[in-house]
Every structure is written in structure tokens, then in C-alpha cells.
Design a protein around this motif. Structure first.
Motif, short mmCIF file in Angstrom:
data_model
loop_
_atom_site.label_atom_id
_atom_site.label_comp_id
_atom_site.label_asym_id
_atom_site.label_seq_id
_atom_site.Cartn_x
_atom_site.Cartn_y
_atom_site.Cartn_z
N ARG A 77 -42.17 20.37 -17.67
CA ARG A 77 -43.06 21.46 -17.72
C ARG A 77 -44.05 21.91 -18.74
N ILE A 78 -44.12 21.42 -20.05
CA ILE A 78 -44.95 21.20 -20.67
C ILE A 78 -45.38 20.27 -21.16
N LYS A 79 -45.70 19.19 -20.39
CA LYS A 79 -46.36 18.24 -20.45
C LYS A 79 -47.35 17.79 -20.92
N ASP A 80 -47.80 18.82 -20.16
CA ASP A 80 -49.56 19.09 -20.06
C ASP A 80 -50.21 19.59 -21.19
N TYR A 81 -48.96 20.70 -22.24
CA TYR A 81 -49.18 21.04 -23.22
C TYR A 81 -49.43 20.38 -24.36
N TRP A 82 -48.16 19.81 -24.10
CA TRP A 82 -48.27 18.65 -25.53
C TRP A 82 -49.04 17.81 -25.87
N HIS A 83 -49.31 17.16 -27.29
CA HIS A 83 -50.16 16.36 -27.70
C HIS A 83 -49.30 14.89 -27.85
N GLU A 84 -47.90 14.73 -27.69
CA GLU A 84 -47.31 13.73 -27.25
C GLU A 84 -46.44 13.32 -26.24
N ASP A 85 -45.79 12.48 -25.63
CA ASP A 85 -44.36 12.58 -25.05
C ASP A 85 -43.76 13.44 -25.33
N VAL A 86 -43.02 14.03 -24.84
CA VAL A 86 -42.43 15.00 -24.98
C VAL A 86 -41.01 14.41 -23.70
N SER A 87 -39.79 14.73 -24.15
CA SER A 87 -38.65 14.32 -23.51
C SER A 87 -37.82 15.80 -23.67
N ALA A 88 -35.76 15.83 -22.80
CA ALA A 88 -35.52 16.98 -23.29
C ALA A 88 -34.95 16.81 -25.13
N ASP A 89 -35.27 16.29 -25.29
CA ASP A 89 -34.93 15.21 -27.10
C ASP A 89 -36.07 16.76 -28.38
N ASN A 90 -36.90 16.99 -27.27
CA ASN A 90 -37.42 17.90 -28.05
C ASN A 90 -37.10 19.39 -27.93
N ILE A 91 -36.63 19.82 -26.49
CA ILE A 91 -35.54 21.19 -26.31
C ILE A 91 -34.56 21.48 -27.29
N ILE A 92 -34.79 23.00 -27.33
CA ILE A 92 -33.33 24.18 -27.83
C ILE A 92 -34.04 24.44 -26.33
#
Ligand SMILES: Cc1ncc(COP(=O)(O)O)c(C=O)c1O
Length: 393
Positions: A77-92
Motif C-alpha cells: 500500500r505504501i510503495k509509492d511513498y517509500w524512497h526505496e524498496d519497501v517490504s514486510a520487513d519494514n512494517i509493524i
């Protein structure tokens, strides 16, 4: 009766939020513009997913950081916000943004640390900082600056003890939305001073004039928080999230585990359905809020003694007024006359001489509320001696 010396020192001087006081005085048919919660139901497919999860035996403990399926859905859902690759490892996954923010504070704010928090600002930031032993340092959000941070003031307030800077866009109580350039400029200051930004973007889906600009797009040292409460009208379900770099995820995980063990399992399955399912209800809610925003702005701008900017997002109007009366007394007078709203002082010293109206109620109710406001204020003495409404925008 619990005596003062029985409770832990961390709670001394921390009071319950001033927003709820008004409810006790109001009659049952009052117009409720007090609480910040959508007057919609969660989408039907989300309710069904909760039912199916509970019925289907998905009721046990889950992983502390949240279900992998929900963490992945949120990352997507937030991949367009993120300045680099985002994955489940970035989420709590958290129990609402309230617990998410508390977990952030408990993890990073030490005794004596300073946290820059907005004034006026949402009620949690100041209290949570103090509960963690830190010092909230207030920065001003003034109506004449469009309720945006003054970056010179921020630089003056940064000290070697500044640990983090809480920024809320779209803002509660102001409804102000930061532009891309403003987000970038604030990020650069944080970067230059090595300060972490705690970005509270729980109203990211509710911007009416421009797209939302996220701190995740600009800064690496950001902890971002969001919620299902407002987007999917799930305030009582207590589901939210944090997005940040994996080192911070690891640090926060410990605090999170000792606080909630894990977020509620069946609700998380409903959260997956909320994100991955149809978004028509969210779009409908947003377009309804836009109509109400336009309507309440027109109504308040037409009342003598009020000054009102059209808010760009969230669902709050935060006019200032020119009457010689404290906001708590004015909100009390409104509550007695059948209109519940929040005194601006509940959001900080600089909120004085403002009222906050949550327009999470229909247009007819807004009209009834504004009629009451007009009646209550028409006899009040004006500080400047002049009784004209001053629309800023
Ligand atoms: C700016 C802001 N942040 C956080 C929250 C807390 O949201 P949640 O219901 O997810 O705990 C609210 C709720 O009103 C809010 O307005």
C-alpha cells in the motif's frame, strides 16, 4: 481513592484529554462534533472477513510484528511513498496508531530527551513523551502560517538533547496538509541535525485539494505511523501500523512484544481484506467529507467573530474567534445549548481562542450545529470591538 503517592511518578501531572469532558454536559439529541471518528460503518466485506476469521478458527496468538500477510499488504500500500524498496520487513502491525506512537516513544525517548511536538497538536504526543521521561518541546502551528511548522523556530529549538520531531500531516486539530516542498524542507532540517522524524500520517487518504505528501518519500530517518481507524471507519477495532527501516523495526519489536504480545489476530485478517478488497467505500466516504468540508467552511466564515481557513484534509474545522471568552467556557456554553465541540486549549496553549469541530456528521447536523454556534456567540463581547467574519481563504 488512589492517592498521589501511590501512582508512579511518570503519571503525575498527566491528565485525561479535555476533549471528552463536553460529553457529560450534553443532552441526548445534541449535535456531536466532538470526537474524531467517522460516522460510517466499516466496509461490508471487511466485517465479513472478521466474521470468517473468527468463525474459521483464526483466533490464536500471532507473530508479535503482525501477520506476514498483513505486513506485506501494508508494504504494498505504501510503495509509492517509500524512497526505496519497501517490504514486510519494514512494517509493524499495532493496536491502533495510539499504541504505535507509544511504542515508538517508549523505544526511543529516554529520561531527559527532548521531543519536538506541535502546538496545537493531537493530545497524545505531549503526554506520551512525558510518560516516557522526556521533555515535550512545543513548536507553533499558527493560523497565519496556514498551521505549518515555522522552520526557523524549529532550528532554534533543536538542542543536543533533541531526539525526535513529531509531525502530523494532514493535521489534527487543524486539518492542514504540508506541501511536497514543505515536507522536503522539514526533512532536510532533520537530516542536517541527525534528528528522527516521527510522521503521524493517519489521515493520508483524506486530502481534498492535493495528493498527500509523505515523509517516507524524503527522509531515511523516519518512523511513519498509520491507522485503519479513519480510512476504513474501524476506530473501535484498534488496528494500525508503523513503517520504518528494519533496524528500527527490531528495536521497537521488543517494546511492542512486552506491551501487546501481538496485535489481535482476527482483526488483522479483516485488515488484509480492507487493504486488498474494493476501495469504493473509502472513496465514497472521502467525497462525502469533501462536501462537508466545503459546507462547514462556508457556514463558519459567515458567522461574525470567526476566522476560518479552508482545511486541506482530515475532518476538522479549527476556526479562531475574537470573543472575550476562553475556549473551554465557549465549548461548555455550546454543549449546554446542544452542540458538542472541542475547546482549542485541549490541543495546547496556542489552541486557545479556537474551537475544533469534527465534521463526522451529516450536512443537516452541521447546519443544526452551526445555527447553535451562531446563537451562542451572537451576544458575546468581541475583543477587537468589531463583529465581522474574516475568511482567510
Ligand atoms: C493525528 C492522530 N494520530 C493518531 C490517532 C490515533 O488513532 P488510532 O485510532 O489508530 O489509535 C488519532 C486519532 O484521533 C489522530 O487524530
Amino acid at each position: 481513592m488512589v492517592t498521589k503517592d501511590l501512582v508512579a511518578r511518570r503519571l503525575v501531572g498527566i491528565e485525561m484529554s479535555g476533549i471528552r469532558k463536553m460529553f457529560e454536559l450534553a443532552g441526548t439529541d445534541s449535535v456531536n462534533m466532538g470526537l474524531g471518528e467517522p460516522d460510517f460503518n466499516p466496509p461490508a466485506h471487511v466485517v465479513e472477513a472478521l466474521h470468517d476469521a473468527a468463525q474459521g478458527g483464526k483466533n490464536g496468538y500471532g507473530p508479535s510484528l503482525g501477520l506476514p500477510e498483513l505486513r506485506s499488504a501494508l508494504a504494498h500500500r505504501i510503495k509509492d511513498y517509500w524512497h526505496e524498496d519497501v517490504s514486510a520487513d519494514n512494517i509493524i502491525v499495532t493496536a491502533g496508531a495510539t499504541q504505535g506512537l507509544m511504542a515508538i516513544m517508549q523505544t526511543f525517548v529516554d529520561h531527559g530527551d527532548e521531543a519536538l511536538v506541535p502546538d496545537p497538536g493531537f493530545v497524545l504526543y505531549d503526554a506520551q513523551t512525558r510518560i516516557c521521561g522526556g521533555f515535550p518541546i512545543h513548536y507553533s502551528l499558527l493560523q497565519e502560517n496556514g498551521f505549518k511548522p515555522d522552520l526557523d523556530e524549529i532550528q532554534e529549538k533543536i538542542t543536543p538533547r533533541t531526539k525526535l520531531w513529531v509531525i502530523n500531516t494532514p493535521g489534527n486539530p487543524t486539518g492542514a496538509c504540508m506541501t511536497r516542498d514543505e515536507v522536503r524542507a522539514a526533512s532536510e532540517i532533520a537530516e542536517d541535525h541527525g534528528i528522527m522524524i516521527v510522521a503521524d500520517e493517519v489521515y493520508d487518504f483524506l486530502t481534498f485539494d492535493e495528493e498527500h505528501h509523505s515523509f517516507l518519500s524524503h527522509h531515511d530517518n523516519v518512523i511513519w505511523t498509520n491507522s485503519f481507524s479513519k480510512t476504513f471507519a474501524m476506530t473501535g477495532w484498534r488496528l494500525g501500523c508503523i513503517a520504518t527501516k528494519p533496524e528500527y523495526v527490531k528495536a521497537i519489536e521488543t517494546m511492542h512484544y512486552y506491551t501487546v504480545a501481538c496485535p489481535p489476530t482476527p482483526i488483522q485478517w479483516a485488515g488484509v481484506a480492507a487493504i486488498e478488497g474494493p476501495q469504493d467505500d473509502v472513496e465514497r466516504m472521502k467525497s462525502e467529507f469533501r462536501k462537508r468540508r466545503d459546507h462547514i467552511t462556508r457556514r463558519i466564515q459567515a458567522i461574525d467573530g470567526f476566522t476560518m481557513q479552508k482545511p486541506g484534509g482530515a475532518f476538522y474545522a479549527f476556526p479562531s474567534y475574537d470573543f472575550q471568552v476562553k475556549s473551554e467556557d465557549l465549548a461548555l456554553a455550546c454543549a449546554k445549548a446542544g452542540l458538542i465541540c472541542s475547546p482549542g486549549s485541549a490541543f495546547g496553549k496556542l489552541g486557545e481562542h479556537h474551537l475544533r469541530f469534527s465534521y463526522a456528521c451529516g450536512i443537516d447536523e452541521i447546519d443544526r450545529g452551526m445555527d447553535i454556534l451562531e446563537q451562542v456567540t451572537q451576544e458575546l463581547p468581541v475583543r477587537s470591538g468589531r463583529r465581522t467574519a474574516t475568511p482567510l481563504v
